[in-house]
Write a protein that holds these residues in place. Structure first.
Motif, short mmCIF file in Angstrom:
data_model
loop_
_atom_site.label_atom_id
_atom_site.label_comp_id
_atom_site.label_asym_id
_atom_site.label_seq_id
_atom_site.Cartn_x
_atom_site.Cartn_y
_atom_site.Cartn_z
N ALA A 1 -7.21 -5.11 10.12
CA ALA A 1 -8.39 -5.48 10.05
C ALA A 1 -8.68 -6.18 11.33
CB ALA A 1 -8.33 -7.11 9.07
N THR B 1 0.21 -4.75 6.39
CA THR B 1 -0.80 -3.13 6.57
C THR B 1 -2.40 -3.79 6.81
OG1 THR B 1 0.76 -2.28 5.85
CG2 THR B 1 -1.52 -1.41 5.99
N ASP B 2 -2.81 -4.25 6.23
CA ASP B 2 -4.09 -5.17 6.21
C ASP B 2 -4.81 -5.21 7.46
OD1 ASP B 2 -4.23 -3.39 3.74
OD2 ASP B 2 -4.15 -5.17 2.43
N THR B 3 -3.47 -6.27 7.45
CA THR B 3 -3.76 -7.46 8.60
C THR B 3 -3.67 -7.03 9.91
OG1 THR B 3 -2.93 -8.99 7.40
CG2 THR B 3 -2.89 -9.45 9.96
N PHE C 1 -14.39 -4.29 7.68
CA PHE C 1 -13.40 -3.71 6.88
C PHE C 1 -12.96 -3.90 5.21
CE2 PHE C 1 -8.71 -4.65 6.01
CZ PHE C 1 -8.41 -2.87 6.85
N THR C 2 -12.72 -3.03 5.30
CA THR C 2 -12.30 -3.26 3.29
C THR C 2 -10.67 -2.54 2.85
OG1 THR C 2 -14.88 -2.40 2.95
CG2 THR C 2 -13.01 -2.32 0.74
N SER C 3 -10.35 -3.36 2.56
CA SER C 3 -8.37 -2.58 2.05
C SER C 3 -8.49 -4.00 1.33
CB SER C 3 -7.87 -3.43 2.90
OG SER C 3 -7.33 -4.28 2.99
N GLU C 4 -6.84 -4.26 0.41
CA GLU C 4 -7.13 -4.95 -1.43
C GLU C 4 -6.14 -6.53 -0.98
OE1 GLU C 4 -2.57 -4.59 -3.92
OE2 GLU C 4 -3.05 -2.79 -2.77
N THR C 5 -6.63 -6.64 0.43
CA THR C 5 -6.01 -7.86 0.77
C THR C 5 -7.28 -8.39 1.82
OG1 THR C 5 -4.83 -8.10 2.59
CG2 THR C 5 -3.42 -7.72 -0.02
N GLN D 1 1.77 -5.25 2.03
CA GLN D 1 0.39 -5.10 2.05
C GLN D 1 0.15 -5.93 3.31
OE1 GLN D 1 -0.89 -2.23 0.36
NE2 GLN D 1 -2.49 -2.21 1.47
N ARG E 1 2.36 2.51 9.40
CA ARG E 1 1.45 1.54 9.86
C ARG E 1 2.08 2.05 11.47
NH1 ARG E 1 5.37 -2.04 6.57
NH2 ARG E 1 4.36 -2.51 4.91
N ASN F 1 -10.83 -7.91 3.75
CA ASN F 1 -12.06 -7.67 3.45
C ASN F 1 -13.65 -8.84 4.39
OD1 ASN F 1 -12.12 -5.19 0.84
ND2 ASN F 1 -11.53 -7.51 0.16
#
Length: 279
Positions: free
Chosen positions: A123, A118-120, A135-139, A115, A172, A141
């Protein structure tokens, strides 16, 4: 060595990454790990910056950079700056890495590494293309965030996703990737199968499948003396290209053991490639 590679007509220099090393290199699942834990590992973005300062043409890449260890905003800034320094020559091959100790030392959850990757990546794309970015995600923001200067390359620094073509990596590539770096040891026929899968997924998502970049490892061939033979190895390159590779990869350490011998290796590799593929 970077200048020698450029002078010989090599197209890309690719550096690997470990931020720190733990003692358990025996847990490396793709064979014998090439170094002991105490061996020196230069930080690749720093070293690529030094290479950028003394070259003009050769592409500067990582393969792979353990992106989750760096944090999205810092990685986006470092990459954008290096892309500026190199006048748009940076390419980031990225993945999670294989070593839990690096995540433990950084205070990151090993079980959340997928995760985080993916978020990195998503972002970074937002920071490179939006002004201001949100940007907004699980890890990761952020809102109303400015990152300047942006990369020279339109759309940001190209991201090559490394690893096996599992469901998450395929996603990805479709969402954030510009290319794919197959896992070490993948056969050429299996790479061809996976390239077809990626291209179909890109087409289904409305992206151009012909734009996919693939770093294809050339299968290594030994000579009669038991050492790796450059000419025989390079004869495998056309099949790798036919399987979908847009760039083919050779590990320098298989053919020369020190920097003094590198210029001769680069020149020989370029000649061998042109012989079997064409200049």
């Amino acid at each position: 060595m970077a200048r020698a590679a450029e002078d010989a007509g090599i197209d890309r220099v690719v550096l690997v990454d470990h931020v720190v090393m733990g003692p358990h290199t025996d847990k490396y699942v793709w064979g014998r790990f090439p170094t002991p834990p105490e061996a020196p590992w230069a930080e690749p973005l720093t070293l690529l910056a030094a290479m950028a300062a003394v070259t003009e043409r050769v592409k500067l890449a990582t393969g792979i950079l353990i992106a989750p260890l760096r944090g999205a905003t810092l990685l986006a800034k470092q990459a954008a700056t290096l892309d500026q320094i190199s006048n748009g020559r940076l390419e980031l091959g990225v993945a999670c890495g294989w070593q839990r100790e690096e995540y433990d030392a950084a205070g990151l959850d090993w079980n959340q590494r997928g995760q985080l990757l993916t978020d990195t990546l998503a972002a970074c794309k937002a920071l490179w293309t939006q002004t201001p970015a949100a940007f907004t995600s699980e890890t990761v923001n952020f809102t109303d965030t400015y990152l300047m200067p942006r990369p020279v390359q339109q759309g940001g620094v190209p991201l090559w996703i490394g690893g096996s073509l599992n469901k998450r990596n395929l996603q990805r590539i479709v969402e954030s990737g510009d290319g794919w770096i197959p896992i070490m040891g993948l056969s050429t026929p299996d790479m061809a199968r996976d390239v077809t899968t990626i291209r179909q997924a890109l087409a289904d998502a409305g992206r151009d499948p012909a734009a996919l970049r693939v770093q294809g490892p050339i299968p290594m061939t030994k000579g009669d003396d038991g050492a790796f033979d450059l000419a025989r190895t390079m004869e495998n390159a056309p099949a790798v290209i036919e399987a979908g590779a847009t760039t083919v990869q050779l590990p320098i350490q298989a053919f020369c053991s020190n920097a003094k011998d590198a210029p001769a290796f680069f020149a020989a590799a370029r000649r061998a490639f042109d012989t079997v593929v064409g200049s």
